[in-house]
Design an enzyme around this catalytic site. Structure first.
Site, PDB file in Angstrom:
ATOM      1  N   ASP A   1       0.334   5.875  -6.267  1.00 11.65           N
ATOM      2  CA  ASP A   1       0.227   4.747  -7.181  1.00 11.65           C
ATOM      3  C   ASP A   1      -0.658   3.671  -6.565  1.00 11.65           C
ATOM      4  O   ASP A   1      -1.196   3.851  -5.474  1.00 11.65           O
ATOM      5  CB  ASP A   1       1.630   4.172  -7.483  1.00 11.65           C
ATOM      6  CG  ASP A   1       2.268   3.526  -6.265  1.00 11.65           C
ATOM      7  OD1 ASP A   1       1.675   3.585  -5.162  1.00 11.65           O
ATOM      8  OD2 ASP A   1       3.347   2.943  -6.407  1.00 11.65           O
TER       9      ASP A   1
ATOM     10  N   ASP B   1      -0.474  -0.314  -5.520  1.00 10.19           N
ATOM     11  CA  ASP B   1       0.430  -1.448  -5.329  1.00 10.19           C
ATOM     12  C   ASP B   1      -0.406  -2.709  -5.158  1.00 10.19           C
ATOM     13  O   ASP B   1      -1.161  -2.824  -4.191  1.00 10.19           O
ATOM     14  CB  ASP B   1       1.281  -1.227  -4.062  1.00 10.19           C
ATOM     15  CG  ASP B   1       2.019   0.108  -4.094  1.00 10.19           C
ATOM     16  OD1 ASP B   1       2.908   0.267  -4.932  1.00 10.19           O
ATOM     17  OD2 ASP B   1       1.687   1.004  -3.279  1.00 10.19           O
TER      18      ASP B   1
ATOM     19  N   ASP C   1       1.792  -0.907  -9.761  1.00  6.19           N
ATOM     20  CA  ASP C   1       2.826  -1.934  -9.619  1.00  6.19           C
ATOM     21  C   ASP C   1       2.137  -3.267  -9.363  1.00  6.19           C
ATOM     22  O   ASP C   1       1.320  -3.378  -8.444  1.00  6.19           O
ATOM     23  CB  ASP C   1       3.732  -1.638  -8.401  1.00  6.19           C
ATOM     24  CG  ASP C   1       4.830  -0.644  -8.732  1.00  6.19           C
ATOM     25  OD1 ASP C   1       5.175  -0.516  -9.918  1.00  6.19           O
ATOM     26  OD2 ASP C   1       5.339  -0.002  -7.795  1.00  6.19           O
TER      27      ASP C   1
HETATM   28  P1  DGT Z   1       1.952   6.310  -1.920  1.00  5.86           P
HETATM   29  O1  DGT Z   1       1.910   5.327  -3.044  1.00  5.86           O
HETATM   30  O2  DGT Z   1       2.758   7.515  -2.228  1.00  5.86           O
HETATM   31  O3  DGT Z   1       0.616   6.643  -1.404  1.00  5.86           O
HETATM   32  O4  DGT Z   1       2.703   5.656  -0.675  1.00  5.86           O
HETATM   33  P2  DGT Z   1       3.067   4.161  -0.414  1.00  5.86           P
HETATM   34  O5  DGT Z   1       3.298   4.018   1.025  1.00  5.86           O
HETATM   35  O6  DGT Z   1       2.095   3.238  -1.071  1.00  5.86           O
HETATM   36  O7  DGT Z   1       4.483   4.059  -1.080  1.00  5.86           O
HETATM   37  P3  DGT Z   1       4.979   3.239  -2.346  1.00  5.86           P
HETATM   38  O8  DGT Z   1       3.885   3.016  -3.310  1.00  5.86           O
HETATM   39  O9  DGT Z   1       6.199   3.928  -2.848  1.00  5.86           O
HETATM   40  O10 DGT Z   1       5.457   1.873  -1.755  1.00  5.86           O
HETATM   41  C1  DGT Z   1       4.617   1.018  -0.988  1.00  5.86           C
HETATM   42  C2  DGT Z   1       5.422   0.208  -0.056  1.00  5.86           C
HETATM   43  O11 DGT Z   1       6.068  -0.817  -0.771  1.00  5.86           O
HETATM   44  C3  DGT Z   1       6.506   1.010   0.636  1.00  5.86           C
HETATM   45  O12 DGT Z   1       6.498   0.748   2.002  1.00  5.86           O
HETATM   46  C4  DGT Z   1       7.774   0.488   0.202  1.00  5.86           C
HETATM   47  C5  DGT Z   1       7.426  -0.772  -0.518  1.00  5.86           C
HETATM   48  N1  DGT Z   1       8.145  -0.805  -1.779  1.00  5.86           N
HETATM   49  C6  DGT Z   1       8.091   0.042  -2.806  1.00  5.86           C
HETATM   50  N2  DGT Z   1       8.930  -0.333  -3.766  1.00  5.86           N
HETATM   51  C7  DGT Z   1       9.528  -1.445  -3.310  1.00  5.86           C
HETATM   52  C8  DGT Z   1      10.496  -2.337  -3.815  1.00  5.86           C
HETATM   53  O13 DGT Z   1      11.013  -2.177  -4.911  1.00  5.86           O
HETATM   54  N3  DGT Z   1      10.793  -3.408  -3.023  1.00  5.86           N
HETATM   55  C9  DGT Z   1      10.235  -3.597  -1.805  1.00  5.86           C
HETATM   56  N4  DGT Z   1      10.583  -4.639  -1.059  1.00  5.86           N
HETATM   57  N5  DGT Z   1       9.352  -2.792  -1.305  1.00  5.86           N
HETATM   58  C10 DGT Z   1       9.012  -1.736  -2.045  1.00  5.86           C
HETATM   59 MG    MG Z   2       1.798   3.190  -3.164  1.00 12.01          MG
END
Ligand code: DGT
Ligand code: MG
Length: 350
Positions: A205, A207, A290
């Protein structure tokens, strides 16, 4: 905490993942994949503790400076339990671990993976559907399974949302949002966080963190930005969540709820124009985005919290709590002893 565990091969390992250098590409991929499959499977069964144990073991292996060739090289390294050691040994000796292969082939694991990849479906819902005998996405439609609006959108765009988002696509979405915020509130900054900020070439996704240098100006911004994007046909789905700072009743206990935060946030699916890739024939692709709004005073903590990885964040918070007696979340860092004292004082006074 500066003490590092010495490994047999002369390697050293800091105890918390947030103290270790964990490169994107590392030398122990087959081992970490096996452990992460078991972590995922444990999560599907609701065994959070077991899931975390496998995730921790994988995280240690990702930080090794070279390829592990024998289990002995690890020595008595904490963070890798008996079960993980057995898995590592199997993969080192046979190239695969029979338990992991069994999990990957199991109907339950495959179905849980299929269902949890639907936007808006978590482990609990997927598990309930599995118990009801549902096995495929077609089953969900044919049996008239009740779906939320979010899940319907997730199902409609299932293939696109499970196609990795490329960095260029994330940057293009970031620019579109940048354009929208400049119209609605000039001076607002848009920061690409999540995996892309960590240098990943693709992600699941996008962010984006929004903030304005003047405190308070960000109020009401999100709905205006989303409306404008919507009017430009850039949004296929969205639902927003208001900030909930007002609901905060006193400090959160150390180690307590720290995953979700209280920022105003929009969960959306963007319609991104593309020239190549899976959506090329129709000219667009659905992408999960997001949008999170942080007041400037909390922005550094929001940025840190939204950069990830999830495990890095968990470890950083554990480090703050266990080693510094402080509480870290996406809003602040504070000394838990002082805040508790203050609250005890207010309690007796009030
Ligand atoms: P991806 O999108 O699969 O390549 O991997 P990421 O590392 O971008 O993971 P993602 O998009 O699920 O979440 C990005 C970061 O933001 C992850 O370290 C956790 C944090 N995060 C996600 N959802 C929430 C939330 O609802 N609240 C908080 N505080 N942090 C969140
Ligand atoms: Mg992400």
């Amino acid at each position: 905490i500066e003490s590092r565990h010495r490994l047999r091969g002369g390697w050293q390992m800091a105890p918390y993942a947030c103290q270790r250098r964990t490169p994107l590409l590392h030398s122990n991929q087959p081992l970490t994949e096996a452990l992460e499959t078991l972590a995922e499977e444990a999560g599907f069964s609701g065994s959070e503790g077991r899931s975390l144990a496998f995730t921790r073991a994988a995280s240690v292996l990702k930080a090794l400076p070279g390829r592990l060739s024998t289990l002995e090289e690890l020595g008595p390294l904490p963070g890798i339990g008996e079960h993980s050691r057995r898995v590592i040994q199997d993969v080192l000796e046979d190239g695969v671990c029979a338990e992991v292969e069994r999990v990957k082939l199991s109907e339950r694991y495959q179905t849980m993976k299929l269902f949890t990849k639907i936007f808006g479906v978590g482990v609990r819902t997927a598990s309930r559907w599995y118990q009801e005998g549902l096995r495929t996405l077609v089953d969900l439609q044919e049996r008239g399974t009740k779906l939320t609006r979010q899940q319907q959108a997730g199902l409609r765009h299932y293939d696109d949302l499970n196609t990795p988002v490329e960095r260029g696509e994330a940057e293009s979405i970031s620019r579109a949002v940048q354009g929208a915020v400049q119209r609605c509130l000039p001076g607002t900054s848009v920061t690409l966080a999540g995996g892309f900020r960590r240098g990943k070439p693709h992600g699941h996704d996008v962010d984006l963190l929004l903030t304005h240098p003047e405190a308070g100006r960000e109020a009401g911004l999100l709905s205006r930005v989303v409306s404008w994007l919507d009017s430009q046909d850039l949004i296929l789905y969205q639902h927003s969540q208001e900030n909930s700072y007002a609901l905060q009743e006193g400090p959160e206990p150390p180690g307590g709820r720290d995953v979700m935060d209280r920022f105003e946030r929009c969960f959306s699916i963007f319609r991104l124009e593309v020239q190549g890739g899976p959506g090329a024939a129709r000219g667009w692709k659905a992408v999960r985005v997001d949008l999170v709004v942080a007041p400037i005073s909390q922005f550094p903590f929001a940025l840190l919290g939204w950069t990830g990885s999830r495990h890095f964040e968990r470890e950083l918070r554990r480090f703050a709590s266990h080693e510094r007696k402080m509480v870290l979340n996406s809003h602040a860092l504070y000394d838990s002893r002082r805040v508790w004292q203050l609250w005890a004082y207010v309690g007796t006074w009030g």
